[in-house]
Scaffold this motif. Sequence first.
Motif, PDB file in Angstrom:
ATOM      1  N   HIS A 273       0.817  -1.220   0.000  1.00  0.00           N
ATOM      2  CA  HIS A 273       0.000   0.000   0.000  1.00  0.00           C
ATOM      3  C   HIS A 273       0.850   1.269   0.000  1.00  0.00           C
ATOM      4  O   HIS A 273       0.531   2.244   0.683  1.00  0.00           O
TER       5      HIS A 273
ATOM      6  N   TYR B 130      -5.872   4.516   0.697  1.00  0.00           N
ATOM      7  CA  TYR B 130      -6.486   3.330   1.301  1.00  0.00           C
ATOM      8  C   TYR B 130      -5.775   2.986   2.605  1.00  0.00           C
ATOM      9  O   TYR B 130      -6.403   2.748   3.639  1.00  0.00           O
TER      10      TYR B 130
ATOM     11  N   GLU C 115      -6.416   5.600   5.303  1.00  0.00           N
ATOM     12  CA  GLU C 115      -7.762   5.447   5.860  1.00  0.00           C
ATOM     13  C   GLU C 115      -7.834   4.261   6.815  1.00  0.00           C
ATOM     14  O   GLU C 115      -8.418   4.340   7.900  1.00  0.00           O
ATOM     15  N   GLU C 116      -7.215   3.147   6.401  1.00  0.00           N
ATOM     16  CA  GLU C 116      -7.231   1.953   7.250  1.00  0.00           C
ATOM     17  C   GLU C 116      -6.466   2.168   8.551  1.00  0.00           C
ATOM     18  O   GLU C 116      -6.838   1.654   9.602  1.00  0.00           O
TER      19      GLU C 116
ATOM     20  N   ASP D  36      -5.883   7.754  12.548  1.00  0.00           N
ATOM     21  CA  ASP D  36      -5.093   8.937  12.887  1.00  0.00           C
ATOM     22  C   ASP D  36      -3.641   8.564  13.188  1.00  0.00           C
ATOM     23  O   ASP D  36      -3.364   7.838  14.135  1.00  0.00           O
TER      24      ASP D  36
ATOM     25  N   ARG E 171      -3.564  -8.381   3.134  1.00  0.00           N
ATOM     26  CA  ARG E 171      -3.281  -8.645   4.539  1.00  0.00           C
ATOM     27  C   ARG E 171      -4.435  -8.151   5.408  1.00  0.00           C
ATOM     28  O   ARG E 171      -5.093  -7.169   5.083  1.00  0.00           O
TER      29      ARG E 171
ATOM     30  N   THR F 199      -6.113  -5.961   7.874  1.00  0.00           N
ATOM     31  CA  THR F 199      -5.818  -4.631   8.376  1.00  0.00           C
ATOM     32  C   THR F 199      -5.679  -4.723   9.889  1.00  0.00           C
ATOM     33  O   THR F 199      -6.018  -5.730  10.509  1.00  0.00           O
ATOM     34  N   ALA F 200      -5.187  -3.635  10.473  1.00  0.00           N
ATOM     35  CA  ALA F 200      -5.067  -3.621  11.928  1.00  0.00           C
ATOM     36  C   ALA F 200      -6.432  -3.882  12.573  1.00  0.00           C
ATOM     37  O   ALA F 200      -6.553  -4.648  13.531  1.00  0.00           O
ATOM     38  N   LYS F 201      -7.473  -3.280  11.994  1.00  0.00           N
ATOM     39  CA  LYS F 201      -8.816  -3.453  12.569  1.00  0.00           C
ATOM     40  C   LYS F 201      -9.266  -4.910  12.489  1.00  0.00           C
ATOM     41  O   LYS F 201      -9.885  -5.440  13.404  1.00  0.00           O
TER      42      LYS F 201
ATOM     43  N   ARG G 297     -12.524   6.888  20.640  1.00  0.00           N
ATOM     44  CA  ARG G 297     -11.289   7.600  20.334  1.00  0.00           C
ATOM     45  C   ARG G 297     -10.372   7.529  21.548  1.00  0.00           C
ATOM     46  O   ARG G 297     -10.822   7.572  22.680  1.00  0.00           O
TER      47      ARG G 297
END
Lengths: 123, 254
Positions: free
Chosen positions: A12, A29, A32-33, A36, B100, B102-104, B132
Amino acid sequence: MRPDDLNYTKEHEWVRSEGQEVTVGITDYAAEELGDIVFIELPEEGRSMSAGEPMGTIETVKAVEEVYAPVTGTILAVNHALIDSPDLVNSEPYGEGWLVRIAVESMEDAELMSASDYDAMVG
Amino acid sequence: MPVLWIDDGVQTGAANMARDHALWRGCEEGQLTAPVIRVYQWKPAAVSIGHHQSTEQLDFDALRRDKVSVVRRPTGGGAVLHDEELTFAVAAPLLRGERRETAKQAYAVVSDALVATLRSFGVDAKCRSDGRAQAQVCFSSTLGHEITVGGRKLVGSALRRGRRSFLIHGSILLGDGHCRLLEYLKEPGVDAATLRARCVDLGSLGVQPGRRDLAAALANALTASRGGKAVPLVGLPACTEPELALAKSPRVDF
């Protein structure tokens, strides 16, 4: 649609080629993923990097992510503005949020794809 | 694919962080090809700070006075005083190939398993859907995929993700000893009463699982979502000098 004058990596990142130099950033992308971004660690200027080698980390509020050199070469410049304003990567990933400029020594091991292929990958 | 688990007992802060770093490196470099869960505790109690977190906020005089060491985690997130808690690390290869996790998504896999594990112990745990962070003190705020009971934070977590794997740290509170963190920060940004009100611990809920029970249950819960079976791990990858050095980098001389 992402800028089609750039190349992209599976990790990415985007790569803008200008002669024997490339500018590198992370894609909208990825930004956004990640969410912050609160800190960015980049390599020292003058350091030699091989394609695929970890060159730094990006930290969000809860996560640390590796960033990889997309080509083999020497770090010409890092974006010092990101020290005080790492959020530029979130707000302007293809502009003021660039990460590094690299003097290219070899593109042999670089695995780059077009904007349309990257769009297809991230869906 | 099996899920490996180990009760790694009680270690110093530096040893704990270096061991987790070595686990993650093992996954990243391909020596470990299955998820590994390591559950452990800290002796003596120590403060850990996130990978890039500044040491400027730390009150080193207070840390020296109380002989509390500070270690740097390979993962992100805010500061935690590890006292009266069960800590876990999940190091796992990414399974989605070129796309992969994502972190989430990585957080979601582990959080779902953690909720199932805590419910098996009789705890009405829920996975927070959003939120947050107030970055400095981990337990002062709750982010998406973190675990709460009655709206109060029970488990703090942090993540590192590489090309091939991820490492997630989690601190499950057993008591309120973690609140002493505020004594070691110059400007914590939250007071003790507020911090206590935002957190809950298993001790106050009348639940005290052991390390081994937690490790095995968490491994079983992960297999439920990813397939395979839970298998005890014998032996850990050796830590390298750089991994130990990173853990010890926020040095406090007593």
